[in-house]
Write an enzyme that holds these catalytic residues in place. Sequence first.
Site, PDB file in Angstrom:
ATOM      1  N   CYS A   3       7.207  22.137 -16.114  1.00 48.90           N
ATOM      2  CA  CYS A   3       6.064  22.657 -16.865  1.00 48.90           C
ATOM      3  C   CYS A   3       5.154  21.507 -17.270  1.00 48.90           C
ATOM      4  O   CYS A   3       5.456  20.333 -17.057  1.00 48.90           O
ATOM      5  CB  CYS A   3       6.517  23.437 -18.099  1.00 48.90           C
ATOM      6  SG  CYS A   3       7.334  22.404 -19.339  1.00 48.90           S
ATOM      7  N   CYS A   6       6.456  18.669 -19.397  1.00 52.61           N
ATOM      8  CA  CYS A   6       7.203  17.652 -18.640  1.00 52.61           C
ATOM      9  C   CYS A   6       6.241  16.568 -18.160  1.00 52.61           C
ATOM     10  O   CYS A   6       6.540  15.374 -18.216  1.00 52.61           O
ATOM     11  CB  CYS A   6       7.890  18.273 -17.425  1.00 52.61           C
ATOM     12  SG  CYS A   6       9.076  19.585 -17.801  1.00 52.61           S
ATOM     13  N   CYS A  71      25.237 -18.118   7.003  1.00 52.36           N
ATOM     14  CA  CYS A  71      26.126 -18.437   5.882  1.00 52.36           C
ATOM     15  C   CYS A  71      25.721 -17.647   4.652  1.00 52.36           C
ATOM     16  O   CYS A  71      24.716 -16.923   4.650  1.00 52.36           O
ATOM     17  CB  CYS A  71      26.080 -19.942   5.582  1.00 52.36           C
ATOM     18  SG  CYS A  71      24.464 -20.501   5.029  1.00 52.36           S
ATOM     19  N   CYS A  74      22.243 -18.019   3.276  1.00 49.77           N
ATOM     20  CA  CYS A  74      21.242 -17.223   3.996  1.00 49.77           C
ATOM     21  C   CYS A  74      21.145 -15.834   3.363  1.00 49.77           C
ATOM     22  O   CYS A  74      20.049 -15.303   3.146  1.00 49.77           O
ATOM     23  CB  CYS A  74      21.619 -17.075   5.467  1.00 49.77           C
ATOM     24  SG  CYS A  74      21.758 -18.617   6.375  1.00 49.77           S
ATOM     25  N   ASP A 494     -19.696  22.873   4.896  1.00 53.19           N
ATOM     26  CA  ASP A 494     -19.761  22.207   6.195  1.00 53.19           C
ATOM     27  C   ASP A 494     -20.578  23.108   7.122  1.00 53.19           C
ATOM     28  O   ASP A 494     -20.654  24.315   6.910  1.00 53.19           O
ATOM     29  CB  ASP A 494     -18.348  22.008   6.737  1.00 53.19           C
ATOM     30  CG  ASP A 494     -18.342  21.470   8.153  1.00 53.19           C
ATOM     31  OD1 ASP A 494     -18.989  20.436   8.367  1.00 53.19           O
ATOM     32  OD2 ASP A 494     -17.705  22.073   9.023  1.00 53.19           O
ATOM     33  N   ASP A 697     -12.833  17.776   7.779  1.00 50.57           N
ATOM     34  CA  ASP A 697     -13.152  18.273   6.442  1.00 50.57           C
ATOM     35  C   ASP A 697     -11.993  18.127   5.463  1.00 50.57           C
ATOM     36  O   ASP A 697     -12.167  18.337   4.263  1.00 50.57           O
ATOM     37  CB  ASP A 697     -13.546  19.760   6.505  1.00 50.57           C
ATOM     38  CG  ASP A 697     -14.795  19.993   7.347  1.00 50.57           C
ATOM     39  OD1 ASP A 697     -15.677  19.130   7.316  1.00 50.57           O
ATOM     40  OD2 ASP A 697     -14.860  21.026   8.031  1.00 50.57           O
TER      41      ASP A 697
END
Length: 825
Positions: A3, A6, A71, A74, A494, A697
């Site tokens: 909701c 929250c 090693c 590394c 558009d 679009d």
Amino acid sequence: MSCASCVGRVEKAIRGVPGVIDASVNLATQRAQVAFAADKADIAGVVQAVATAGYPAVTDTLELTVKGMSCASCVGRVERKLAGVPGVLDASVNLATSTATLKVVAEAVTPQALIEAVQAAGYDAEAASDAPDRSDREREAREREIAELKRAVTIAGVFTLPVVVLDMGSHVIPMLHHWLQMSVGQQNLFYLFFALASVVQFGPGLRFYQKGWPALMRGGPDMNSLVMLGTSAAWGYSVVATFLPQVLPAGTVNVYFEASAVIITLILVGRYFEAIAKGRTSEAIKALMKLQAKTARVVRDGEEMEIGIDEVRQGDIVLVRPGEKVPVDGQVIDGSSFVDESMITGEPVPVRKETGADVVGGTINKVGSFTFRATKVGADTLLAQIVRMVEQAQGSKLPIQAMVDKVTNYFVPAVIAAALITVGIWLIFGPAPALTFALVNGVAVLIIACPCAMGLATPTSIMVGTGKAAKMGVLFRKGEALQSLRDAKVIALDKTGTLTRGRPELTDLVVANDVDEADTLRLVASVERQSEHPIAEAIVNAAKARGLEPATIQDFEAIPGFGVAARVDGHRVDVGADRYMRKLGLDVEVFAKTAHRLADEGKSPLYAAIDGRLAAIIAVADPIKESTPAAIRALHAEGLQVAMITGDNRRTAEAIARRLGIDKVVAEVLPDGKVDAVKSLQAEGGLVAFVGDGINDAPALAQADVGIAIGTGTDIAIESAEVVLMSGDLRNVPNAIALSRATIRNIKQNLFWAFAYNTVLIPVAAGALFPAFGILLSPIFAAVAMAASSICVLTNALRLKGFRPPIVIEADEAAPVGHPVTQAA
């Protein structure tokens, strides 16, 4: 998150992290956008803060194969580098298997960023496996949520129905009441109600405890908390009345099991429909990604090879054959073809590409082959930018959420406080037995204030309103659009596929005196059949539609920049622009008036000559839909301003705007330009609704306050919009706005009924009338009042079924209700 309250808590938690400048949380998409101060991007801190607030962030596990480690030191260097990448929560490197396992915030880290971090440490790495597909993961989570809610609603309904029928039915039907008392007995009925209501309370209703109790303990109660407290009070009081009636004062031994069960069931029903209405926010992104080619054919070291799209590098030479997708952005270096760029420009006519022309990844090569040099790859391509724009626009916070946040933030604590104050006052000032009176009146306050009607007020109106809209050919994909559309001041449209049909057609054929129109069209189409140009295709299609069979031609000749010529049935036929006619020594002034009219309509005329005589003037264009003029007039009648945003050339756009009475024109724009145009309209004040149908679009649809997609358009446009016109009829835009206004009026009325009983009766439930009149509101009357408010809300919402749109579209004009893309197919 379930909701608006929250959302408020998550935002507050994020903003409390050092370095965070701002945070915006979107409930519909379940995502947070966080802005950090420079060099202070503590993503791990944000994740921890959100988890502490009770909302753990989604994480992914990624694996890398690390090469070159020898090693333990590394391992340490690689782990430190990986842990330093923003968004990495944990990094573990295994020297024996040469793998790095990382826990990361979902979507916050790319494998490439991790690989670069390993490379910075002096080692090589590659992704061991791909991360789960985000779109699939989100869809699965959504489907899982809907399935769980459906199961919960079913269980709650099955166990609630007997309680309602037996308890409420006995109050309405005296014979049923007497029969139950004689055959079953009141106490046995209480036991039965207890068993049934307990299943609902701690079965489907357990989710309210799981969310509401932690929120209450954190000092931030939400709607779950209030449902939990209200139903627990009703159920708990009923348990006492059932098993310990002696502790209650005379006249107050009643059970309210039906109230607790009905409340839970109705709230779950509301949440179920809300989950369905949230919309498939990830589908637009997934559909966009499908546009991208999977592989590319490149030339490296003199050899042609097919590689994955993610392996294409800037500067690669890429080959494209007929019918293939252009894999990445680039510039043509050899060959020529026509490329369908409708996904970018929205224009249906393929564009000729030759040496030096730019091509865009995701567009489709129609005819011919060409070679181009890759200039933009990966995240830099225009398609990738469109994806990002859609994501950013969809993640924007809607104004309606801020209003809901305020209401819920104050309402829930206020109700709880009122119940506690009621208990306190009765304990201090109430007559004996004070504790009993305190509990009874406290329960009455919680029951009367339980947000059953408030939870139904909006979803019921949305359900009825959207159902009515579907019958009108309008699909509201997101309930929020009902509110936003009501307040729209500007409708931005558009052009191609929205105002127009979206495909070139022969719109004009005017012949000279003594020239047969049908025969002229047949001859011209016969010549144009040999041309690859889309305008030629429109002429050929027009001839086919009239049943004209093309003839065999001879001596076909294409004159670049002028036109085409051939011999057809013994006639010399020339088709081309006015300059071609002048080159042939023909005077086009005879068609001057017609040519002027076509120019005013934004059409470019062609001419046809037969046997050296000017025979006809021809125009091919994307025609205006029949419903468009009426839709524009209706929008103006509603007091709305109409704007057109298009990738078309300015002359054509302004000609169409003059014909239709459009107020504003923004022409010659690409997708980012459409987004900027929408933003500028929004900056001028008022809400903007954008209507479009193409892939290009999608960002503008998402950026607009309300995105309205033409249902006969693409999946991507539809998935990016809040509203879909399923029939593609623009007249449904004013209809949708009118329905939006009617629905919001209905919601406001519902909210009044939802709160009116509470506002008036909370003081009565608390015992305000007792000192003067000795009147107490029993919890059973509180439950009746609560139920009455719900009935008022439901009944009022059903009135929307009688809504009459301002423009009634005949049944045979509108597409039937269904999936718009399926209908188009």
